[in-house]
Design a protein around this motif. Structure first.
Motif, PDB file in Angstrom:
ATOM      1  N   MET A  13       0.817  -1.184   0.000  1.00  0.00           N
ATOM      2  CA  MET A  13       0.000   0.000   0.000  1.00  0.00           C
ATOM      3  C   MET A  13       0.866   1.254   0.000  1.00  0.00           C
ATOM      4  N   VAL A  14       2.014   1.154   0.630  1.00  0.00           N
ATOM      5  CA  VAL A  14       2.917   2.305   0.649  1.00  0.00           C
ATOM      6  C   VAL A  14       3.401   2.605  -0.766  1.00  0.00           C
ATOM      7  N   ARG A  15       3.754   1.576  -1.526  1.00  0.00           N
ATOM      8  CA  ARG A  15       4.195   1.782  -2.910  1.00  0.00           C
ATOM      9  C   ARG A  15       3.072   2.355  -3.760  1.00  0.00           C
ATOM     10  N   ALA A  16       1.854   1.902  -3.535  1.00  0.00           N
ATOM     11  CA  ALA A  16       0.717   2.422  -4.296  1.00  0.00           C
ATOM     12  C   ALA A  16       0.505   3.898  -4.002  1.00  0.00           C
ATOM     13  N   ALA A  17       0.649   4.282  -2.756  1.00  0.00           N
ATOM     14  CA  ALA A  17       0.491   5.687  -2.393  1.00  0.00           C
ATOM     15  C   ALA A  17       1.652   6.521  -2.911  1.00  0.00           C
ATOM     16  N   ALA A  18       2.863   5.998  -2.767  1.00  0.00           N
ATOM     17  CA  ALA A  18       4.045   6.747  -3.201  1.00  0.00           C
ATOM     18  C   ALA A  18       4.088   6.923  -4.717  1.00  0.00           C
ATOM     19  N   SER A  19       3.615   5.920  -5.444  1.00  0.00           N
ATOM     20  CA  SER A  19       3.635   6.027  -6.905  1.00  0.00           C
ATOM     21  C   SER A  19       2.447   6.808  -7.445  1.00  0.00           C
ATOM     22  N   GLY A  20       1.479   7.106  -6.599  1.00  0.00           N
ATOM     23  CA  GLY A  20       0.306   7.841  -7.043  1.00  0.00           C
ATOM     24  C   GLY A  20      -0.761   6.953  -7.658  1.00  0.00           C
ATOM     25  N   THR A  21      -0.605   5.646  -7.543  1.00  0.00           N
ATOM     26  CA  THR A  21      -1.590   4.720  -8.093  1.00  0.00           C
ATOM     27  C   THR A  21      -2.915   4.826  -7.351  1.00  0.00           C
ATOM     28  N   VAL A  22      -2.840   4.965  -6.040  1.00  0.00           N
ATOM     29  CA  VAL A  22      -4.045   5.063  -5.212  1.00  0.00           C
ATOM     30  C   VAL A  22      -3.983   6.342  -4.395  1.00  0.00           C
ATOM     31  N   ASP A  23      -5.070   7.098  -4.422  1.00  0.00           N
ATOM     32  CA  ASP A  23      -5.184   8.307  -3.611  1.00  0.00           C
ATOM     33  C   ASP A  23      -5.938   7.949  -2.333  1.00  0.00           C
ATOM     34  N   TYR A  24      -5.195   7.725  -1.260  1.00  0.00           N
ATOM     35  CA  TYR A  24      -5.817   7.275  -0.020  1.00  0.00           C
ATOM     36  C   TYR A  24      -6.548   8.395   0.721  1.00  0.00           C
ATOM     37  N   SER A  25      -6.422   9.623   0.255  1.00  0.00           N
ATOM     38  CA  SER A  25      -7.188  10.692   0.901  1.00  0.00           C
ATOM     39  C   SER A  25      -8.680  10.548   0.589  1.00  0.00           C
TER      40      SER A  25
END
Length: 118
Positions: A1-13
């Protein structure tokens, strides 16, 4: 999930873990992100094996071993990029979706059917 957030794949906001649609999309995005990373690793590994094959002072046995490893890596890479083209040795394989994702999809379909009946 950290990689998804860092790469911009998922916007967790905008994440809504209670929404089943969001969870299904989230799981699919994470699966695809993992597949892309596995593909990149397989490409690097195949280049690595091909570099060994190009070495001029290999013995016959070493060349056969490295050639086999390069071929196996290429097959794995093909399976990642084109899963419908590579024939698997295990015929008992259920499918490409893991159990947790399939459970979420089934739950969503049940929910959608109930909503359509109303």
């Amino acid at each position: 999930m950290v990689r998804a957030a860092a790469s911009g794949t998922v916007d967790y906001s905008r994440a809504d873990p209670t929404n089943i649609n969001w969870r299904i999309k989230h799981k699919l995005l994470l699966t695809e992100l993992q597949r892309k990373e596995e593909q990149a690793l397989a490409e690097h590994l195949h280049r690595h094996w091909c570099a060994y094959v190009a070495h001029g002072s290999l013995t016959e046995d070493s060349f056969k071993n490295i050639k086999g490893a390069a071929t196996d890596t290429l097959t794995e890479l093909q399976a990642l990029v084109f899963p419908w083209k590579v024939k698997t040795e295990n015929k008992d394989e259920k499918g490409t979706i893991d159990d947790e994702t399939q459970r979420l999809v089934n739950k969503y379909k049940t929910w959608r059917d109930k909503k359509a009946e109303k």
